[in-house]
Write a protein that holds these residues in place. Structure first.
Motif, short mmCIF file in Angstrom:
data_model
loop_
_atom_site.label_atom_id
_atom_site.label_comp_id
_atom_site.label_asym_id
_atom_site.label_seq_id
_atom_site.Cartn_x
_atom_site.Cartn_y
_atom_site.Cartn_z
N VAL A 117 13.29 -75.00 -45.42
CA VAL A 117 14.54 -75.62 -45.86
C VAL A 117 14.75 -75.60 -47.37
CG1 VAL A 117 13.72 -78.02 -46.03
CG2 VAL A 117 16.10 -77.55 -45.39
N ASP A 118 13.72 -75.46 -48.16
CA ASP A 118 13.87 -75.48 -49.62
C ASP A 118 14.89 -74.46 -50.11
OD1 ASP A 118 12.16 -77.59 -49.99
OD2 ASP A 118 10.41 -76.33 -50.38
N GLU A 119 14.89 -73.29 -49.52
CA GLU A 119 15.85 -72.26 -49.94
C GLU A 119 17.29 -72.71 -49.67
OE1 GLU A 119 16.94 -67.67 -48.91
OE2 GLU A 119 14.84 -68.27 -48.80
N ALA A 120 17.53 -73.32 -48.53
CA ALA A 120 18.87 -73.81 -48.22
C ALA A 120 19.28 -74.94 -49.17
CB ALA A 120 18.92 -74.30 -46.77
N LEU A 121 18.33 -75.83 -49.47
CA LEU A 121 18.63 -76.93 -50.40
C LEU A 121 18.98 -76.38 -51.76
CD1 LEU A 121 15.79 -79.34 -49.32
CD2 LEU A 121 18.22 -79.79 -49.07
N VAL A 140 14.01 -82.06 -41.70
CA VAL A 140 15.18 -81.48 -42.37
C VAL A 140 16.29 -82.51 -42.60
CG1 VAL A 140 17.04 -79.78 -42.12
CG2 VAL A 140 14.67 -79.13 -41.68
N PRO A 141 16.65 -83.35 -41.63
CA PRO A 141 17.70 -84.34 -41.90
C PRO A 141 17.36 -85.27 -43.07
CG PRO A 141 17.29 -84.20 -39.54
CD PRO A 141 16.23 -83.39 -40.23
N GLU A 142 16.10 -85.67 -43.17
CA GLU A 142 15.68 -86.51 -44.31
C GLU A 142 15.84 -85.76 -45.63
OE1 GLU A 142 11.66 -88.03 -43.71
OE2 GLU A 142 12.02 -87.96 -41.55
N ASP A 172 23.55 -71.68 -42.18
CA ASP A 172 22.16 -71.32 -42.44
C ASP A 172 21.32 -71.96 -41.35
OD1 ASP A 172 20.05 -70.13 -44.06
OD2 ASP A 172 19.47 -72.19 -44.51
N ALA A 173 20.19 -71.39 -41.09
CA ALA A 173 19.27 -71.95 -40.11
C ALA A 173 17.86 -71.83 -40.65
CB ALA A 173 19.39 -71.21 -38.79
N SER A 174 17.18 -72.94 -40.70
CA SER A 174 15.80 -72.91 -41.14
C SER A 174 15.07 -74.16 -40.68
CB SER A 174 15.70 -72.77 -42.67
OG SER A 174 16.41 -73.78 -43.32
N SER A 175 13.78 -74.05 -40.60
CA SER A 175 12.93 -75.17 -40.19
C SER A 175 12.57 -75.99 -41.42
CB SER A 175 11.65 -74.63 -39.55
OG SER A 175 10.86 -73.97 -40.53
N GLU A 176 11.82 -77.06 -41.21
CA GLU A 176 11.45 -77.91 -42.34
C GLU A 176 10.56 -77.17 -43.33
OE1 GLU A 176 8.23 -81.03 -41.26
OE2 GLU A 176 9.49 -80.82 -39.49
N GLN A 177 9.83 -76.15 -42.87
CA GLN A 177 8.99 -75.37 -43.79
C GLN A 177 9.83 -74.40 -44.62
OE1 GLN A 177 8.08 -75.73 -40.45
NE2 GLN A 177 6.56 -77.28 -40.93
#
Length: 174
Positions: free
Chosen positions: A170-174, A80-82, A163-168
């Motif tokens: 994260v697309d929605e948050a982005l 996620v940080p990347e 927001d809270a999400s995992s790397e799987q």
């Protein structure tokens, strides 16, 4: 951990908390919960967080930028940080700030940051994957008057998104 030092518990004196290295798991939740910003793991007390945000603001915001958004993300959330780094490099009004855990960010850090930018987007680990277990819940409680230290009532919470999400996810948050 509360101090058991009898000198610190004398009548008329405030009870002082301290971090005992032999018992500390370095989660940092004590730093975020200390209204006096004096407690926390090494290099992550509230006072040190304030020093770090001052340095961040001096670099990222030489002048206040009301259209800028600062993204605070946990550095322990997989890739996620990347992903946020990639996102921020393509948007000039996005500034990225890495936290050891979003739940350990002191409210005074957010208040200081709000003086420099138009809004803050906090992207935390999902509760089921939080590096420090209850980080997101504790942060939310501090932001919405359920756990001290509260975020100042003068801060417009519409300028803040969580927001809270995992790397799987994260697309929605982005």
């Amino acid at each position: 951990m509360l101090s058991r030092d009898p000198v610190l518990q004398m009548p008329g004196r405030r009870l002082v908390a301290e971090v005992r290295p032999e018992s500390c798991v370095s989660c940092g939740i004590c730093a975020a919960s200390c209204g006096d910003v004096c407690v926390g793991p090494p290099e992550r007390s509230g006072r040190e967080q304030l020093e770090q945000i001052e340095e961040f603001c001096s670099v990222e915001f030489p002048q206040p930028s009301p259209k800028a958004v600062t993204i605070i993300t946990c550095k322990h959330n997989g890739r996620v940080p990347e992903r946020w780094q990639e996102f921020a490099t393509t948007r000039p009004d996005s500034h990225l700030y890495f936290a050891d855990c979003c739940g350990t960010v002191h409210t005074q850090v957010l208040e200081r940051l709000m003086q420099h930018c138009g809004g803050i987007f906090i992207h935390a680990c999902p509760e089921r994957n939080c590096f420090n277990r209850d980080g997101l819940e504790l942060l939310t409680q501090r932001l919405f008057y359920k756990r001290v230290p509260f975020l100042s009532r003068e801060i417009d919470r519409r300028r803040l998104e969580i927001d809270a999400s995992s790397e799987q996810e994260v697309d929605e948050a982005l």
